[in-house]
Motif scaffolding. Structure first.
Motif, PDB file in Angstrom:
ATOM      1  N   UNK A   1      60.667  34.172 -36.360  1.00 43.74           N
ATOM      2  CA  UNK A   1      60.029  35.486 -36.472  1.00 43.74           C
ATOM      3  C   UNK A   1      58.503  35.368 -36.436  1.00 43.74           C
ATOM      4  N   UNK A   2      57.972  34.228 -36.791  1.00 51.30           N
ATOM      5  CA  UNK A   2      56.524  34.040 -36.827  1.00 51.30           C
ATOM      6  C   UNK A   2      55.924  33.532 -35.531  1.00 51.30           C
ATOM      7  N   UNK A   3      56.744  33.354 -34.517  1.00 52.73           N
ATOM      8  CA  UNK A   3      56.228  32.858 -33.238  1.00 52.73           C
ATOM      9  C   UNK A   3      55.308  33.892 -32.587  1.00 52.73           C
ATOM     10  N   UNK A   4      54.384  33.399 -31.790  1.00 49.13           N
ATOM     11  CA  UNK A   4      53.547  34.308 -30.994  1.00 49.13           C
ATOM     12  C   UNK A   4      54.448  35.011 -29.982  1.00 49.13           C
ATOM     13  N   UNK A   5      53.954  36.101 -29.405  1.00 49.88           N
ATOM     14  CA  UNK A   5      54.763  36.846 -28.438  1.00 49.88           C
ATOM     15  C   UNK A   5      55.233  35.956 -27.294  1.00 49.88           C
ATOM     16  N   UNK A   6      54.320  35.154 -26.753  1.00 44.46           N
ATOM     17  CA  UNK A   6      54.687  34.279 -25.638  1.00 44.46           C
ATOM     18  C   UNK A   6      55.779  33.288 -26.018  1.00 44.46           C
ATOM     19  N   UNK A   7      55.627  32.664 -27.184  1.00 48.72           N
ATOM     20  CA  UNK A   7      56.627  31.681 -27.641  1.00 48.72           C
ATOM     21  C   UNK A   7      57.963  32.366 -27.942  1.00 48.72           C
ATOM     22  N   UNK A   8      57.887  33.538 -28.569  1.00 46.72           N
ATOM     23  CA  UNK A   8      59.107  34.275 -28.939  1.00 46.72           C
ATOM     24  C   UNK A   8      59.914  34.626 -27.692  1.00 46.72           C
ATOM     25  N   UNK A   9      59.252  35.165 -26.679  1.00 44.84           N
ATOM     26  CA  UNK A   9      59.979  35.573 -25.476  1.00 44.84           C
ATOM     27  C   UNK A   9      60.417  34.361 -24.653  1.00 44.84           C
ATOM     28  N   UNK A  10      59.721  33.249 -24.775  1.00 41.96           N
ATOM     29  CA  UNK A  10      60.187  32.014 -24.139  1.00 41.96           C
ATOM     30  C   UNK A  10      61.494  31.560 -24.794  1.00 41.96           C
ATOM     31  N   UNK A  11      61.585  31.699 -26.109  1.00 41.26           N
ATOM     32  CA  UNK A  11      62.829  31.370 -26.820  1.00 41.26           C
ATOM     33  C   UNK A  11      63.945  32.301 -26.359  1.00 41.26           C
TER      34      UNK A  11
ATOM     35  N   UNK B   1      63.226  47.939 -30.916  1.00 38.27           N
ATOM     36  CA  UNK B   1      62.014  48.693 -30.577  1.00 38.27           C
ATOM     37  C   UNK B   1      60.766  47.825 -30.690  1.00 38.27           C
ATOM     38  N   UNK B   2      60.672  47.000 -31.735  1.00 39.70           N
ATOM     39  CA  UNK B   2      59.478  46.165 -31.933  1.00 39.70           C
ATOM     40  C   UNK B   2      59.327  45.164 -30.788  1.00 39.70           C
ATOM     41  N   UNK B   3      60.437  44.562 -30.349  1.00 43.18           N
ATOM     42  CA  UNK B   3      60.358  43.590 -29.255  1.00 43.18           C
ATOM     43  C   UNK B   3      60.045  44.272 -27.923  1.00 43.18           C
ATOM     44  N   UNK B   4      60.593  45.488 -27.731  1.00 43.40           N
ATOM     45  CA  UNK B   4      60.261  46.222 -26.501  1.00 43.40           C
ATOM     46  C   UNK B   4      58.771  46.553 -26.461  1.00 43.40           C
ATOM     47  N   UNK B   5      58.204  46.862 -27.606  1.00 40.63           N
ATOM     48  CA  UNK B   5      56.785  47.228 -27.669  1.00 40.63           C
ATOM     49  C   UNK B   5      55.876  46.042 -27.337  1.00 40.63           C
ATOM     50  N   UNK B   6      56.330  44.832 -27.610  1.00 46.65           N
ATOM     51  CA  UNK B   6      55.490  43.657 -27.356  1.00 46.65           C
ATOM     52  C   UNK B   6      55.974  42.824 -26.163  1.00 46.65           C
ATOM     53  N   UNK B   7      56.868  43.390 -25.391  1.00 45.33           N
ATOM     54  CA  UNK B   7      57.434  42.704 -24.224  1.00 45.33           C
ATOM     55  C   UNK B   7      56.309  42.319 -23.251  1.00 45.33           C
ATOM     56  N   UNK B   8      56.189  41.037 -22.925  1.00 44.76           N
ATOM     57  CA  UNK B   8      55.112  40.623 -22.015  1.00 44.76           C
ATOM     58  C   UNK B   8      55.388  41.069 -20.580  1.00 44.76           C
ATOM     59  N   UNK B   9      54.336  41.323 -19.878  1.00 48.33           N
ATOM     60  CA  UNK B   9      54.454  41.730 -18.470  1.00 48.33           C
ATOM     61  C   UNK B   9      55.115  40.593 -17.687  1.00 48.33           C
ATOM     62  N   UNK B  10      56.005  40.966 -16.785  1.00 41.63           N
ATOM     63  CA  UNK B  10      56.672  39.987 -15.932  1.00 41.63           C
ATOM     64  C   UNK B  10      57.802  39.231 -16.624  1.00 41.63           C
ATOM     65  N   UNK B  11      58.184  39.642 -17.823  1.00 45.25           N
ATOM     66  CA  UNK B  11      59.236  38.916 -18.562  1.00 45.25           C
ATOM     67  C   UNK B  11      60.564  38.946 -17.815  1.00 45.25           C
ATOM     68  N   UNK B  12      60.920  40.108 -17.279  1.00 46.80           N
ATOM     69  CA  UNK B  12      62.222  40.236 -16.603  1.00 46.80           C
ATOM     70  C   UNK B  12      62.314  39.280 -15.414  1.00 46.80           C
ATOM     71  N   UNK B  13      61.234  39.153 -14.666  1.00 46.67           N
ATOM     72  CA  UNK B  13      61.239  38.225 -13.521  1.00 46.67           C
ATOM     73  C   UNK B  13      61.380  36.776 -13.994  1.00 46.67           C
ATOM     74  N   UNK B  14      60.610  36.396 -15.010  1.00 47.03           N
ATOM     75  CA  UNK B  14      60.702  35.020 -15.560  1.00 47.03           C
ATOM     76  C   UNK B  14      62.100  34.770 -16.132  1.00 47.03           C
ATOM     77  N   UNK B  15      62.653  35.792 -16.765  1.00 52.12           N
ATOM     78  CA  UNK B  15      63.999  35.688 -17.346  1.00 52.12           C
ATOM     79  C   UNK B  15      65.025  35.401 -16.251  1.00 52.12           C
ATOM     80  N   UNK B  16      64.984  36.143 -15.177  1.00 53.49           N
ATOM     81  CA  UNK B  16      65.967  35.968 -14.103  1.00 53.49           C
ATOM     82  C   UNK B  16      65.791  34.634 -13.390  1.00 53.49           C
TER      83      UNK B  16
END
Length: 188
Positions: free
Chosen positions: A88-98, A118-133
């Protein structure tokens, strides 16, 4: 008459001496019996005391083991709770990488929808969906814009099948392995 008296006194003396010897023998026999009974009671008491000591020692060993096990289990629970807290304490970039690595591990073939809170949607990094796929490499995952009621992590929804990737669900699914790992780290 003197002779009768002497014979009577001698006879009486012999009778008294015999009675004294008999009384002495009875006293000796009674003393031996009392001594034997005392030794038997002492041995029985010693055996009983030894049994009580062994039982108390066994109970103490069991109590110590139980207390130690409870302490180890508590330490393992604390370590797992700390790992969740660290997520829970990870930075946004690290959290979404996890989250992307988790999706890569738990994704199935086919198209899916990723649902976040809602909280994760609010901090969703740009381009996450592409990196995810790109990370998943099979099927296609669309990140839903509608918030889901989750504490953390995500749900992958394949039609009617939900893959629960919340941290609690993942930690619960891996509880035994995590306890083994945490126990090995804490107690080796």
């Amino acid at each position: 008459m003197e002779q009768i008296r002497a014979d009577a006194e001698q006879k009486a003396g012999e009778t008294v001496a015999a009675a004294e010897r008999e009384a002495e023998a009875l006293l000796e026999k009674a003393a031996q019996a009392a001594e034997a009974e005392a030794a038997e009671r002492e041995a029985s008491g010693a055996a009983e005391a030894e049994g009580i000591r062994r039982h108390a020692e066994s109970a103490a060993v069991f109590s110590r083991r139980r207390t130690l096990l409870a302490a180890k289990q508590s330490a393992i629970r604390d370590a797992i709770a700390a790992a969740k807290s660290q997520l829970h304490g990870l930075s946004d970039g690290e959290y979404f990488a996890v989250l992307a690595r988790l999706a890569q591990k738990y994704a199935a073939d086919g198209d899916a929808e990723m649902r976040l809170n809602a909280a994760d949607l609010a901090r969703l990094p740009a381009g996450f969906e592409d990196r995810l796929n790109k990370a998943v490499g099979r099927g296609h995952i669309t990140v839903s814009k509608t918030p889901c009621d989750l504490p953390d992590g995500f749900l992958l929804v394949y039609g009617g099948i939900d893959v629960n990737c919340t941290f609690d669900a993942l930690f619960e699914a891996e509880a035994d392995a995590l306890q083994d790992i945490a126990g090995g780290l804490l107690f080796s």
